[in-house]
Design a protein around this motif. Sequence first.
Motif, PDB file in Angstrom:
ATOM      1  N   VAL A   1      11.324  -2.356  -0.022  1.00 34.01           N
ATOM      2  CA  VAL A   1      10.702  -2.418   1.591  1.00 34.01           C
ATOM      3  C   VAL A   1      10.257  -2.830   2.402  1.00 34.01           C
ATOM      4  O   VAL A   1       9.525  -4.323   3.140  1.00 34.01           O
ATOM      5  CB  VAL A   1      10.592  -1.095   2.522  1.00 34.01           C
ATOM      6  N   GLU A   2       8.802  -3.174   1.643  1.00 31.84           N
ATOM      7  CA  GLU A   2       6.969  -3.713   1.683  1.00 31.84           C
ATOM      8  C   GLU A   2       7.457  -5.370   1.671  1.00 31.84           C
ATOM      9  O   GLU A   2       6.903  -6.142   1.675  1.00 31.84           O
ATOM     10  CB  GLU A   2       6.421  -3.245   0.758  1.00 31.84           C
TER      11      GLU A   2
ATOM     12  N   VAL B   1      -4.146   1.469   1.498  1.00 33.44           N
ATOM     13  CA  VAL B   1      -3.957   1.422   2.934  1.00 33.44           C
ATOM     14  C   VAL B   1      -5.496   0.583   2.814  1.00 33.44           C
ATOM     15  O   VAL B   1      -5.467  -1.203   2.972  1.00 33.44           O
ATOM     16  CB  VAL B   1      -4.549   1.787   4.021  1.00 33.44           C
TER      17      VAL B   1
ATOM     18  N   ILE C   1       7.633  -0.331   8.263  1.00 45.44           N
ATOM     19  CA  ILE C   1       7.228   0.645   7.499  1.00 45.44           C
ATOM     20  C   ILE C   1       5.348   1.058   6.718  1.00 45.44           C
ATOM     21  O   ILE C   1       5.339   2.533   6.931  1.00 45.44           O
ATOM     22  CB  ILE C   1       7.197   0.534   5.924  1.00 45.44           C
ATOM     23  N   LEU C   2       4.124   0.054   7.038  1.00 50.81           N
ATOM     24  CA  LEU C   2       2.703   1.108   6.755  1.00 50.81           C
ATOM     25  C   LEU C   2       2.657   2.019   7.977  1.00 50.81           C
ATOM     26  O   LEU C   2       1.908   3.004   7.463  1.00 50.81           O
ATOM     27  CB  LEU C   2       2.086  -0.372   6.665  1.00 50.81           C
TER      28      LEU C   2
ATOM     29  N   LEU D   1      -2.748   8.046   0.209  1.00 53.20           N
ATOM     30  CA  LEU D   1      -2.373   6.800   1.553  1.00 53.20           C
ATOM     31  C   LEU D   1      -3.708   6.064   1.405  1.00 53.20           C
ATOM     32  O   LEU D   1      -3.856   4.194   2.032  1.00 53.20           O
ATOM     33  CB  LEU D   1      -2.139   7.379   2.524  1.00 53.20           C
TER      34      LEU D   1
ATOM     35  N   LEU E   1      -1.787  13.161  -0.810  1.00 54.59           N
ATOM     36  CA  LEU E   1      -0.569  12.099   0.099  1.00 54.59           C
ATOM     37  C   LEU E   1      -1.765  11.383   0.696  1.00 54.59           C
ATOM     38  O   LEU E   1      -1.549  10.695   0.666  1.00 54.59           O
ATOM     39  CB  LEU E   1       0.205  12.978   0.724  1.00 54.59           C
ATOM     40  N   ILE E   2      -2.042  12.102   1.127  1.00 51.63           N
ATOM     41  CA  ILE E   2      -3.241  11.410   2.247  1.00 51.63           C
ATOM     42  C   ILE E   2      -4.556  10.370   2.099  1.00 51.63           C
ATOM     43  O   ILE E   2      -4.654   9.614   2.155  1.00 51.63           O
ATOM     44  CB  ILE E   2      -3.497  12.646   3.427  1.00 51.63           C
TER      45      ILE E   2
ATOM     46  N   VAL F   1      11.344   6.215  -5.918  1.00 55.04           N
ATOM     47  CA  VAL F   1      11.016   6.637  -4.358  1.00 55.04           C
ATOM     48  C   VAL F   1      10.498   5.728  -4.656  1.00 55.04           C
ATOM     49  O   VAL F   1      10.639   4.425  -3.243  1.00 55.04           O
ATOM     50  CB  VAL F   1      10.277   7.746  -3.674  1.00 55.04           C
TER      51      VAL F   1
ATOM     52  N   PRO G   1       0.285  -1.337   0.149  1.00 57.35           N
ATOM     53  CA  PRO G   1       0.427   0.145  -0.366  1.00 57.35           C
ATOM     54  C   PRO G   1       0.892   1.176   0.067  1.00 57.35           C
ATOM     55  O   PRO G   1       0.647   2.154  -0.338  1.00 57.35           O
ATOM     56  CB  PRO G   1      -1.024  -0.342   1.280  1.00 57.35           C
ATOM     57  N   VAL G   2       1.537   1.022   0.884  1.00 60.42           N
ATOM     58  CA  VAL G   2       2.733   2.626   1.096  1.00 60.42           C
ATOM     59  C   VAL G   2       3.391   3.269  -0.453  1.00 60.42           C
ATOM     60  O   VAL G   2       3.096   3.730  -1.394  1.00 60.42           O
ATOM     61  CB  VAL G   2       4.017   2.486   1.963  1.00 60.42           C
TER      62      VAL G   2
ATOM     63  N   LEU H   1       2.850   6.288  -3.451  1.00 61.09           N
ATOM     64  CA  LEU H   1       3.632   6.477  -2.995  1.00 61.09           C
ATOM     65  C   LEU H   1       3.731   6.743  -5.498  1.00 61.09           C
ATOM     66  O   LEU H   1       4.013   7.061  -6.185  1.00 61.09           O
ATOM     67  CB  LEU H   1       5.220   6.137  -3.185  1.00 61.09           C
TER      68      LEU H   1
ATOM     69  N   ALA I   1       4.446   5.438   7.706  1.00 60.83           N
ATOM     70  CA  ALA I   1       3.881   5.963   6.939  1.00 60.83           C
ATOM     71  C   ALA I   1       2.534   6.163   6.541  1.00 60.83           C
ATOM     72  O   ALA I   1       2.462   7.855   6.673  1.00 60.83           O
ATOM     73  CB  ALA I   1       3.772   4.952   5.229  1.00 60.83           C
TER      74      ALA I   1
ATOM     75  N   MET J   1      11.569   1.959  -4.592  1.00 60.09           N
ATOM     76  CA  MET J   1      12.992   1.768  -3.038  1.00 60.09           C
ATOM     77  C   MET J   1      11.251   1.510  -1.573  1.00 60.09           C
ATOM     78  O   MET J   1      12.066   0.296  -1.078  1.00 60.09           O
ATOM     79  CB  MET J   1      13.324   3.363  -3.010  1.00 60.09           C
ATOM     80  N   VAL J   2      10.422   1.804  -1.674  1.00 57.71           N
ATOM     81  CA  VAL J   2       9.564   1.542  -0.795  1.00 57.71           C
ATOM     82  C   VAL J   2       8.989   0.567  -0.948  1.00 57.71           C
ATOM     83  O   VAL J   2       8.648  -0.847  -0.379  1.00 57.71           O
ATOM     84  CB  VAL J   2       8.328   3.153  -0.666  1.00 57.71           C
TER      85      VAL J   2
ATOM     86  N   PHE K   1       2.914  10.520   7.781  1.00 59.06           N
ATOM     87  CA  PHE K   1       1.289  11.073   6.832  1.00 59.06           C
ATOM     88  C   PHE K   1       0.191  12.097   7.431  1.00 59.06           C
ATOM     89  O   PHE K   1       0.361  13.215   7.103  1.00 59.06           O
ATOM     90  CB  PHE K   1       0.862  11.046   5.302  1.00 59.06           C
TER      91      PHE K   1
ATOM     92  N   TYR L   1      13.808  16.346  -8.708  1.00 53.95           N
ATOM     93  CA  TYR L   1      14.537  14.945  -8.117  1.00 53.95           C
ATOM     94  C   TYR L   1      15.826  15.806  -9.211  1.00 53.95           C
ATOM     95  O   TYR L   1      16.928  14.590  -8.964  1.00 53.95           O
ATOM     96  CB  TYR L   1      14.481  14.141  -9.052  1.00 53.95           C
TER      97      TYR L   1
END
Lengths: 427, 427
Positions: free
Chosen positions: A386-387, A191, B394-395, A187, A183-184, A379, A162-163, A167, B398, A382-383, B402, B180
């Motif tokens: 991580v997920e 999610v 990470i979730l 997300l 942004l919000i 970006v 989800p993150v 993004l 975020a 990259m996230v 945020f 960027y």
Amino acid sequence: MYSFKTEQGKIFHQLAHWTIRLVPLSFVTGSLVALFLWLLDWATHTRWQHLWLLFLLPLAGMLIWALYHYFGRDAEAGNNLVMDEIHEPGGGVPARMTPLVLLGTIITHLFGGSAGREGTAVQMGGSIADIFAKWYRLKKEDRSVLLMCGMAAGFGAVFGTPVAGALFAMEVLFIGRIKYHALIPCLISAVLADIVCSSYGIIHTHYTIHTKIAQTVTTWIPGFSFDLLLLLKVIGAGIAFGLAGMAFARCTHLLKRGWTRLIPAKWLIPVAGGIVIIGGCYALGNFDYLGLGVVNPNGHNSIVSAFTTGGVDAWSWLWKLLFTAVTLSAGFKGGEVTPLFFIGAALGNTIAVLSGAPADLFAGLGFIAVFAAATNTPVACMVMGVELFGGENILYFAVACFTAYYFSGHSGIYKAQRIAVPKIHRK
Amino acid sequence: MYSFKTEQGKIFHQLAHWTIRLVPLSFVTGSLVALFLWLLDWATHTRWQHLWLLFLLPLAGMLIWALYHYFGRDAEAGNNLVMDEIHEPGGGVPARMTPLVLLGTIITHLFGGSAGREGTAVQMGGSIADIFAKWYRLKKEDRSVLLMCGMAAGFGAVFGTPVAGALFAMEVLFIGRIKYHALIPCLISAVLADIVCSSYGIIHTHYTIHTKIAQTVTTWIPGFSFDLLLLLKVIGAGIAFGLAGMAFARCTHLLKRGWTRLIPAKWLIPVAGGIVIIGGCYALGNFDYLGLGVVNPNGHNSIVSAFTTGGVDAWSWLWKLLFTAVTLSAGFKGGEVTPLFFIGAALGNTIAVLSGAPADLFAGLGFIAVFAAATNTPVACMVMGVELFGGENILYFAVACFTAYYFSGHSGIYKAQRIAVPKIHRK
């Protein structure tokens, strides 16, 4: 001085508003993605059991062409249409895009086309979002945000990230810039859609990078544990991933033009594409590069097997690149991302073997970095790393994704992507 | 069609150019940060051994005032000066900023001021970068990028979080946007500076979130493991973190104006600030809120202890907020970020106790989210969470960052930060 009551009150009001808007959107998108993933699983397993289905691929291509020709010509532009509507709201994303792309993708995968699944999820999310935008009677700007939320929901749910989904929706529209106005909302929708999708019992493939870098380090200064040689290998691999991402994007665009020039009858293009795929399988002597490629019944040449030493052939990445470019340029449906994962993971494996680096780490780096290069979303990728793989190697994820992004140039798989900040500053 | 040779050649050329430029900058910045962290450790331990040093805090404040008054008035603006120079290159960042801020910060910490360390690292990085920019005779645009690299190098090295450092430098300049154009240079310099700093044997504090969310989940749908209640608690905590970040920023700004209005003689302001700090300690009956606050000799009320249940008092976060706001507004040096970590971790601990959530997870969330709120850098803080605590949560990182970013409004600790995309869209 800001007025506390006014500013924070407005923010709370805005958040509540968006949450109420996004709950139904996320519920519908998450449910559709769950249905889609379930159907996709069925299609993949059915194909494995009945290999003869591959011979119907040319006919299946014609069927997809007919579906889009008679029922939804304006839906043909797919992801680019959703992105164009976000940039400049116009005719809207047609509602029929959802059934069309869902059906088209399932047909593609059932008969052995090499394609992805994120395109389907993003397009379903986008077209569902546009239905809600009309119901809510949103203004232009809010409609753009809602469409981005649909993309984020589809992406987040289909990969269980989800993150990264949130993004991705913000990063993919422009090369070189993220703006936070969504942004919000992005997300929230990513999610929620992921939660809804998981609640149907959908379980995403689990990838593991076992190599612990700290243990493989040779320290030459006391108390200092950093593997500089590995970092250099990651940078080199990042350049290769960037060029592979660029090669895929250019190859697909070139082939698309090639088909149109060579074959005047449009309905014949998918037929020809299907025949090329069948020929390719027999030329290589295997069926390893059909479908999603996440797993393979023979345990070899798949995304999962790329995480083990010797799990893929040295040129696997190139074959998958060509199979996918042929499939998608000929008009089959599904998207590019899962094949990009395959190309990257296989290329990473090959580079690891050549350079004496850990295969699982480099497969993971390729997985996210080729995708970052082809879509210009470093970006988010990259996230995503991580997920999917955990956070210990985030430094290498960042180096690989940013380097790959940088070296892929300005061509990407999405023609609707605009350039905000070019990658080259000096002449 | 792009020309492969030209485009990729240019990208490679540009990368090589920046790498050559950044190696010496990163080496010097990383070395200075290592020296700084070593001195800081010495100052903190010395203060613990000689508690009477606190009584000299008012005098120490006068000394810092004199240092800046006689040797570097233009360096007073600190972080804001570096950011202004990036926005609009003007008079440059003075070279004397490095020794001044280094000395000022060590004095602040030796005598018990409550302050941070990132400001020092960022200002040293910025002023070193400006020296190199003059040597290299860079044009305006490249000079801005080099200054951002200096910030990234300082931040990445001082916390041992290079990816967050690179993103921070790009994210902090504007509210609501990442561009960027400095992506690769910032990452190179942050990574190199961190390697250099570590090579001197600097070891960063290790924080651990032991709670594994998957184990604490109550599943009510088979195969579905998501803790919706926890997510709601995280959102609630995120709002609180946002308001705390805003409160800190406003409190510091308010106090700064208050001092100037109340005390006409500028050199008396730090004296008064020092006396207030001493009085605060005796009113509370402890010395827990002095210095960095990463660890505390009595094992209580520190950032590290906030990760354990009962490790901090219920109002610790408020005391640290007040102590730091007094210290910094009165002219002491060091920066805000480590105190923000303390405020967040302690507030997270308190919220965890009140809401029955895991203390270590909520301390970690507060650690990054209050910082995200006060500096308006949610993506960098999320990444910092991954670099410091690992990627499993990470979730929640975020969601907390945020949400906190969103609820902190448009006031932040950096006055030089500009608004690119406001947080409120509807009126």
